[in-house]
Design a protein around this motif. Structure first.
Motif, PDB file in Angstrom:
ATOM      1  N   MET A 191       3.378 -19.198  15.919  1.00 58.38           N
ATOM      2  CA  MET A 191       3.813 -18.525  16.918  1.00 58.38           C
ATOM      3  C   MET A 191       2.802 -17.479  17.716  1.00 58.38           C
ATOM      4  N   ASN A 192       1.621 -17.374  16.810  1.00 62.66           N
ATOM      5  CA  ASN A 192       0.459 -16.661  17.458  1.00 62.66           C
ATOM      6  C   ASN A 192      -0.129 -17.464  18.528  1.00 62.66           C
TER       7      ASN A 192
ATOM      8  N   TYR B  12       2.210 -16.812  21.621  1.00 61.61           N
ATOM      9  CA  TYR B  12       1.715 -15.437  22.427  1.00 61.61           C
ATOM     10  C   TYR B  12       0.793 -15.573  23.153  1.00 61.61           C
TER      11      TYR B  12
ATOM     12  N   CYS C 259       1.198 -17.039  26.342  1.00 63.88           N
ATOM     13  CA  CYS C 259       1.844 -16.312  27.223  1.00 63.88           C
ATOM     14  C   CYS C 259       0.900 -15.109  27.843  1.00 63.88           C
ATOM     15  N   CYS C 260      -0.033 -14.805  27.105  1.00 61.74           N
ATOM     16  CA  CYS C 260      -1.130 -13.938  27.641  1.00 61.74           C
ATOM     17  C   CYS C 260      -1.969 -14.679  28.587  1.00 61.74           C
TER      18      CYS C 260
END
Length: 121
Positions: A102-103, A106, A109-110
């Protein structure tokens, strides 16, 4: 086939060439970790990587030259980084056989946020 490519907008040409470039570069940077025996020297991996990187440059340099016609250098760089991240996840999973975490989502998304701020007026 090449004439169809040249009729695309410069941003589309840039994205396509950067996708190809990144795929080749992943093989240069990380392919030796999976496909070259650990008994080989690191120098062998370096020379192999340089040989592969030559072909990557055949796509990366034209991508940046085409993209620079319609984007700033900063926009080209952030576009390159986002393409790299998007292309790296399937490479990591399919070629390197590593799991998706999941990192990574994330971080992606950044990066999308970075693209938004880089390209907004």
């Amino acid at each position: 086939m090449f004439s169809v490519f040249t009729q695309l907008p410069p941003i589309a040409q840039t994205v396509i060439l950067l996708c190809i470039s990144n795929t080749i570069m992943f093989c240069a940077w990380y392919g030796h970790l999976r496909f070259v025996s650990p008994n080989r020297t690191w120098l062998f991996a370096v020379v192999l990587g340089w040989g592969i990187a030559f072909f990557e440059y055949l796509f990366n340099v034209p991508a940046n030259r085409i993209g620079y016609q319609v984007m700033s250098v900063a926009q080209l760089k952030i576009l390159q980084e986002v393409i790299s991240l998007v292309m790296f996840i399937p490479f990591m999973m399919l070629v390197m056989k590593e799991p998706l975490k999941m990192n990574y989502i994330y971080a992606g998304c950044c990066m999308v946020g970075a693209v938004y701020f880089m390209f907004r007026d």
